[in-house]
Design a protein around this motif. Structure first.
Motif, mmCIF file in Angstrom:
data_model
loop_
_atom_site.group_PDB
_atom_site.id
_atom_site.type_symbol
_atom_site.label_atom_id
_atom_site.label_comp_id
_atom_site.label_asym_id
_atom_site.label_seq_id
_atom_site.Cartn_x
_atom_site.Cartn_y
_atom_site.Cartn_z
ATOM 1 N N ILE A 189 0.838 -1.202 0.000
ATOM 2 C CA ILE A 189 0.000 0.000 0.000
ATOM 3 C C ILE A 189 0.874 1.253 0.000
ATOM 4 N N ARG A 190 1.941 1.253 0.804
ATOM 5 C CA ARG A 190 2.853 2.406 0.837
ATOM 6 C C ARG A 190 3.426 2.679 -0.556
ATOM 7 N N LYS A 191 3.860 1.627 -1.225
ATOM 8 C CA LYS A 191 4.441 1.797 -2.562
ATOM 9 C C LYS A 191 3.388 2.284 -3.560
ATOM 10 N N ALA A 192 2.148 1.794 -3.422
ATOM 11 C CA ALA A 192 1.090 2.229 -4.336
ATOM 12 C C ALA A 192 0.750 3.699 -4.121
ATOM 13 N N VAL A 193 0.739 4.134 -2.865
ATOM 14 C CA VAL A 193 0.472 5.549 -2.589
ATOM 15 C C VAL A 193 1.562 6.407 -3.220
ATOM 16 N N ASP A 194 2.813 5.997 -3.081
ATOM 17 C CA ASP A 194 3.907 6.739 -3.712
ATOM 18 C C ASP A 194 3.739 6.770 -5.235
ATOM 19 N N ALA A 195 3.334 5.635 -5.805
ATOM 20 C CA ALA A 195 3.187 5.545 -7.266
ATOM 21 C C ALA A 195 1.988 6.329 -7.783
ATOM 22 N N SER A 196 1.073 6.715 -6.879
ATOM 23 C CA SER A 196 -0.122 7.448 -7.313
ATOM 24 C C SER A 196 0.155 8.917 -7.598
ATOM 25 N N ARG A 197 1.327 9.400 -7.219
ATOM 26 C CA ARG A 197 1.655 10.804 -7.480
ATOM 27 C C ARG A 197 1.630 11.064 -8.986
ATOM 28 N N GLY A 198 0.961 12.134 -9.359
ATOM 29 C CA GLY A 198 0.889 12.497 -10.760
ATOM 30 C C GLY A 198 -0.241 11.830 -11.514
ATOM 31 N N LEU A 199 -0.914 10.850 -10.897
ATOM 32 C CA LEU A 199 -2.051 10.199 -11.542
ATOM 33 C C LEU A 199 -3.342 10.935 -11.206
ATOM 34 N N PRO A 200 -4.354 10.855 -12.050
ATOM 35 C CA PRO A 200 -5.669 11.397 -11.682
ATOM 36 C C PRO A 200 -6.169 10.713 -10.410
ATOM 37 N N PHE A 201 -7.021 11.404 -9.666
ATOM 38 C CA PHE A 201 -7.484 10.915 -8.375
ATOM 39 C C PHE A 201 -8.071 9.505 -8.487
ATOM 40 N N ARG A 232 -3.345 5.801 7.979
ATOM 41 C CA ARG A 232 -2.270 6.784 7.785
ATOM 42 C C ARG A 232 -1.883 6.872 6.305
ATOM 43 N N GLU A 233 -1.787 5.726 5.639
ATOM 44 C CA GLU A 233 -1.452 5.731 4.217
ATOM 45 C C GLU A 233 -2.583 6.296 3.366
ATOM 46 N N THR A 234 -3.824 6.010 3.758
ATOM 47 C CA THR A 234 -4.963 6.580 3.042
ATOM 48 C C THR A 234 -4.979 8.091 3.197
ATOM 49 N N ARG A 235 -4.670 8.559 4.378
ATOM 50 C CA ARG A 235 -4.601 10.003 4.605
ATOM 51 C C ARG A 235 -3.491 10.627 3.755
ATOM 52 N N ARG A 236 -2.369 9.911 3.648
ATOM 53 C CA ARG A 236 -1.268 10.407 2.819
ATOM 54 C C ARG A 236 -1.695 10.481 1.357
ATOM 55 N N PHE A 237 -2.446 9.483 0.903
ATOM 56 C CA PHE A 237 -2.970 9.515 -0.461
ATOM 57 C C PHE A 237 -3.889 10.716 -0.660
ATOM 58 N N LEU A 238 -4.760 10.965 0.316
ATOM 59 C CA LEU A 238 -5.689 12.092 0.211
ATOM 60 C C LEU A 238 -4.939 13.424 0.216
ATOM 61 N N GLU A 239 -3.872 13.492 0.990
ATOM 62 C CA GLU A 239 -3.067 14.714 1.021
ATOM 63 C C GLU A 239 -2.422 14.954 -0.340
ATOM 64 N N ILE A 240 -1.916 13.889 -0.966
ATOM 65 C CA ILE A 240 -1.309 14.006 -2.291
ATOM 66 C C ILE A 240 -2.322 14.527 -3.305
ATOM 67 N N HIS A 241 -3.579 14.078 -3.175
ATOM 68 C CA HIS A 241 -4.610 14.385 -4.163
ATOM 69 C C HIS A 241 -5.661 15.363 -3.631
ATOM 70 N N LYS A 242 -5.294 16.152 -2.630
ATOM 71 C CA LYS A 242 -6.298 17.010 -2.003
ATOM 72 C C LYS A 242 -6.837 18.071 -2.956
ATOM 73 N N GLY A 243 -6.108 18.341 -4.035
ATOM 74 C CA GLY A 243 -6.621 19.285 -5.022
ATOM 75 C C GLY A 243 -7.866 18.789 -5.722
ATOM 76 N N ASP A 244 -8.123 17.472 -5.653
ATOM 77 C CA ASP A 244 -9.310 16.895 -6.276
ATOM 78 C C ASP A 244 -10.460 16.732 -5.301
ATOM 79 N N LEU A 245 -10.274 17.176 -4.050
ATOM 80 C CA LEU A 245 -11.298 17.012 -3.020
ATOM 81 C C LEU A 245 -11.630 18.364 -2.398
ATOM 82 N N PRO A 246 -12.856 18.533 -1.882
ATOM 83 C CA PRO A 246 -13.165 19.751 -1.131
ATOM 84 C C PRO A 246 -12.403 19.739 0.192
#
Length: 213
Positions: A81-93, A140-154
């Motif tokens: 999951i940690r590696k997937a969150v890192d790999a999600s950077r730059g991808l659409p939400f 914690r990892e889900t929160r990190r994912f949301l922080e990375i993609h917070k521009g797509d969320l209110p």
């Protein structure tokens, strides 16, 4: 790892670690084929290609093997999951969320019988602290994912959104494993879980944003 307490002797050398890994993989295969009640230490040692004496050198019995197997699965899932969150950077939400969710579903979908057994037997193996840690780390990892993609969320309480999302996903998977384990083998499971997760993220974030305004 917390499972060191399950070992009679902690594996420190490479050869010892290889033996333990072979025993854990053999345990997974034996459970998948026979179920936990019918899996025996003799069978596990045979599958692993080691003597029964070598098995008992590290584990006092099959319950200790079962517990160590589950703890290993938890650690591997969290790392994936940690590696997937890192790999999600730059991808659409949505694409990033699906990537992370696919890693969450790796074990349930690839080894459904083993996963269903793990869910059923967790309470009997005294693994509540390991499960609680898994929930915390997943949130914690889900929160990190949301922080990375917070521009797509209110704007929202990301800690709350992450915890609720992890709870919903885990609850859905556990319900399927207990009541309809055959569904774990369906390729459509990822699609269904992605729809559930993305819908929950959108609704939860929107409600949290409304509550803060």
């Amino acid at each position: 790892m917390s499972g060191d307490k399950r070992f009679r002797k902690t594996p420190r050398q490479e050869r010892s670690r290889s033996t333990v890994e072979a025993l854990l993989e053999a345990t997974a295969r034996a459970i998948g084929a026979e179920g936990p009640a019918n899996a025996t230490t003799q069978q596990i040692a045979h599958i692993a290609g080691v003597s029964i004496g070598s098995l008992y050198q590290y584990f006092p019995g099959k319950e200790a093997l079962f517990g160590a197997l589950i703890e290993r699965a938890i650690e591997e899932d969290l790392e994936a999951i940690r590696k997937a969150v890192d790999a999600s950077r730059g991808l659409p939400f949505g694409e990033g969320a699906r990537l992370v969710l696919a890693r969450v579903l790796d074990l349930p979908m690839k080894r459904p019988r083993l996963y269903a057994w793990m869910i059923r037997y967790l309470p009997e193996l005294g693994l509540l602290p390991a499960i609680q840690r898994a929930v915390r780390e997943s949130a914690r990892e889900t929160r990190r994912f949301l922080e990375i993609h917070k521009g797509d969320l209110p704007p929202a309480d990301l800690d709350a959104v992450a915890l609720l999302t992890v709870g919903a996903v885990r609850g859905a998977l556990e319900a399927v494993a207990r009541e309809r384990p055959e569904l774990l083998e369906h390729e459509s499971l990822l699609d269904h879980m992605a729809n559930l997760t993305l819908g929950l993220l959108d609704r939860t974030a929107a409600r949290a944003a409304g509550a803060k305004s």
